[in-house]
Design a protein around this motif. Sequence first.
Motif, PDB file in Angstrom:
ATOM      1  N   ASP A 145       0.810  -1.215   0.000  1.00  0.00           N
ATOM      2  CA  ASP A 145       0.000   0.000   0.000  1.00  0.00           C
ATOM      3  C   ASP A 145       0.847   1.270   0.000  1.00  0.00           C
ATOM      4  O   ASP A 145       0.332   2.352  -0.240  1.00  0.00           O
ATOM      5  N   LEU A 146       2.142   1.119   0.265  1.00  0.00           N
ATOM      6  CA  LEU A 146       3.055   2.255   0.246  1.00  0.00           C
ATOM      7  C   LEU A 146       3.669   2.383  -1.142  1.00  0.00           C
ATOM      8  O   LEU A 146       3.908   1.380  -1.816  1.00  0.00           O
ATOM      9  N   THR A 147       3.953   3.625  -1.539  1.00  0.00           N
ATOM     10  CA  THR A 147       4.628   3.813  -2.820  1.00  0.00           C
ATOM     11  C   THR A 147       6.059   3.322  -2.692  1.00  0.00           C
ATOM     12  O   THR A 147       6.583   3.155  -1.575  1.00  0.00           O
ATOM     13  N   ARG A 148       6.714   3.140  -3.821  1.00  0.00           N
ATOM     14  CA  ARG A 148       8.102   2.697  -3.811  1.00  0.00           C
ATOM     15  C   ARG A 148       8.958   3.680  -3.009  1.00  0.00           C
ATOM     16  O   ARG A 148       9.781   3.294  -2.182  1.00  0.00           O
ATOM     17  N   ARG A 149       8.772   4.967  -3.251  1.00  0.00           N
ATOM     18  CA  ARG A 149       9.561   5.983  -2.567  1.00  0.00           C
ATOM     19  C   ARG A 149       9.260   6.013  -1.065  1.00  0.00           C
ATOM     20  O   ARG A 149      10.166   6.204  -0.255  1.00  0.00           O
ATOM     21  N   GLU A 150       8.014   5.805  -0.692  1.00  0.00           N
ATOM     22  CA  GLU A 150       7.671   5.750   0.730  1.00  0.00           C
ATOM     23  C   GLU A 150       8.372   4.572   1.403  1.00  0.00           C
ATOM     24  O   GLU A 150       8.838   4.689   2.527  1.00  0.00           O
ATOM     25  N   ARG A 151       8.465   3.452   0.695  1.00  0.00           N
ATOM     26  CA  ARG A 151       9.177   2.297   1.257  1.00  0.00           C
ATOM     27  C   ARG A 151      10.657   2.606   1.421  1.00  0.00           C
ATOM     28  O   ARG A 151      11.270   2.217   2.417  1.00  0.00           O
ATOM     29  N   VAL A 152      11.243   3.323   0.452  1.00  0.00           N
ATOM     30  CA  VAL A 152      12.658   3.692   0.538  1.00  0.00           C
ATOM     31  C   VAL A 152      12.891   4.621   1.725  1.00  0.00           C
ATOM     32  O   VAL A 152      13.829   4.428   2.502  1.00  0.00           O
ATOM     33  N   VAL A 153      12.041   5.629   1.870  1.00  0.00           N
ATOM     34  CA  VAL A 153      12.174   6.565   2.993  1.00  0.00           C
ATOM     35  C   VAL A 153      12.001   5.824   4.312  1.00  0.00           C
ATOM     36  O   VAL A 153      12.783   6.013   5.247  1.00  0.00           O
ATOM     37  N   SER A 170      15.495   5.820  10.769  1.00  0.00           N
ATOM     38  CA  SER A 170      15.996   5.120  11.952  1.00  0.00           C
ATOM     39  C   SER A 170      16.068   6.115  13.086  1.00  0.00           C
ATOM     40  O   SER A 170      15.885   7.312  12.885  1.00  0.00           O
ATOM     41  N   GLU A 171      16.330   5.613  14.246  1.00  0.00           N
ATOM     42  CA  GLU A 171      16.413   6.478  15.404  1.00  0.00           C
ATOM     43  C   GLU A 171      17.562   7.475  15.274  1.00  0.00           C
ATOM     44  O   GLU A 171      17.506   8.564  15.800  1.00  0.00           O
ATOM     45  N   GLU A 172      18.617   7.113  14.560  1.00  0.00           N
ATOM     46  CA  GLU A 172      19.804   7.942  14.467  1.00  0.00           C
ATOM     47  C   GLU A 172      19.791   8.901  13.278  1.00  0.00           C
ATOM     48  O   GLU A 172      20.416   9.950  13.336  1.00  0.00           O
ATOM     49  N   ALA A 173      19.153   8.550  12.194  1.00  0.00           N
ATOM     50  CA  ALA A 173      19.212   9.342  10.966  1.00  0.00           C
ATOM     51  C   ALA A 173      18.314  10.573  11.046  1.00  0.00           C
ATOM     52  O   ALA A 173      17.151  10.482  11.407  1.00  0.00           O
ATOM     53  N   THR A 174      18.876  11.719  10.692  1.00  0.00           N
ATOM     54  CA  THR A 174      18.062  12.930  10.631  1.00  0.00           C
ATOM     55  C   THR A 174      17.384  13.009   9.264  1.00  0.00           C
ATOM     56  O   THR A 174      17.804  12.338   8.313  1.00  0.00           O
ATOM     57  N   LEU A 175      16.378  13.840   9.174  1.00  0.00           N
ATOM     58  CA  LEU A 175      15.719  14.035   7.878  1.00  0.00           C
ATOM     59  C   LEU A 175      16.713  14.587   6.862  1.00  0.00           C
ATOM     60  O   LEU A 175      16.672  14.223   5.684  1.00  0.00           O
ATOM     61  N   ILE A 186      18.826  11.708   5.542  1.00  0.00           N
ATOM     62  CA  ILE A 186      18.053  10.877   4.611  1.00  0.00           C
ATOM     63  C   ILE A 186      17.912  11.605   3.282  1.00  0.00           C
ATOM     64  O   ILE A 186      18.093  11.017   2.209  1.00  0.00           O
ATOM     65  N   ALA A 187      17.603  12.901   3.332  1.00  0.00           N
ATOM     66  CA  ALA A 187      17.443  13.701   2.109  1.00  0.00           C
ATOM     67  C   ALA A 187      18.728  13.698   1.284  1.00  0.00           C
ATOM     68  O   ALA A 187      18.681  13.511   0.060  1.00  0.00           O
ATOM     69  N   ALA A 188      19.857  13.894   1.933  1.00  0.00           N
ATOM     70  CA  ALA A 188      21.135  13.906   1.218  1.00  0.00           C
ATOM     71  C   ALA A 188      21.403  12.548   0.554  1.00  0.00           C
ATOM     72  O   ALA A 188      21.847  12.487  -0.594  1.00  0.00           O
ATOM     73  N   LYS A 189      21.107  11.495   1.271  1.00  0.00           N
ATOM     74  CA  LYS A 189      21.326  10.140   0.736  1.00  0.00           C
ATOM     75  C   LYS A 189      20.443   9.874  -0.486  1.00  0.00           C
ATOM     76  O   LYS A 189      20.850   9.208  -1.428  1.00  0.00           O
ATOM     77  N   GLY A 233       9.269  -6.164   7.569  1.00  0.00           N
ATOM     78  CA  GLY A 233      10.406  -6.650   6.788  1.00  0.00           C
ATOM     79  C   GLY A 233      11.049  -5.586   5.918  1.00  0.00           C
ATOM     80  O   GLY A 233      11.773  -5.910   4.976  1.00  0.00           O
ATOM     81  N   ILE A 234      10.813  -4.327   6.213  1.00  0.00           N
ATOM     82  CA  ILE A 234      11.411  -3.235   5.446  1.00  0.00           C
ATOM     83  C   ILE A 234      12.683  -2.811   6.152  1.00  0.00           C
ATOM     84  O   ILE A 234      12.650  -2.363   7.282  1.00  0.00           O
ATOM     85  N   GLN A 235      13.816  -2.963   5.453  1.00  0.00           N
ATOM     86  CA  GLN A 235      15.098  -2.589   6.028  1.00  0.00           C
ATOM     87  C   GLN A 235      15.954  -1.937   4.959  1.00  0.00           C
ATOM     88  O   GLN A 235      15.819  -2.229   3.765  1.00  0.00           O
ATOM     89  N   ALA A 236      16.849  -1.059   5.405  1.00  0.00           N
ATOM     90  CA  ALA A 236      17.759  -0.368   4.470  1.00  0.00           C
ATOM     91  C   ALA A 236      18.775  -1.325   3.927  1.00  0.00           C
ATOM     92  O   ALA A 236      19.083  -2.328   4.479  1.00  0.00           O
TER      93      ALA A 236
END
Length: 77
Positions: free
Chosen positions: A15-23, A28-33, A36-39, A74-77
Amino acid sequence: MSTTDTLEQAVEVKDLTRRERVVLANLSEEATLEQIAAKLFVTRNTVKSQVRSVYRKIGVSTRADAVRWAREAGIQA
């Protein structure tokens, strides 16, 4: 039945878009927005909007809940 079980029944990964799954996978608890944006080569506001959309779709209101939902789905980076 736990709250998590209810959430998993309400929405599925498909039900999530591909990009939503990537985001979500990069959330994670450590990653800032900003990190994530830069990546992902997008702006912080784009990530913020996508995160809000994910929260709405999976029925959570915190990053910790979203990360937990992603792991259980089961969604993991």
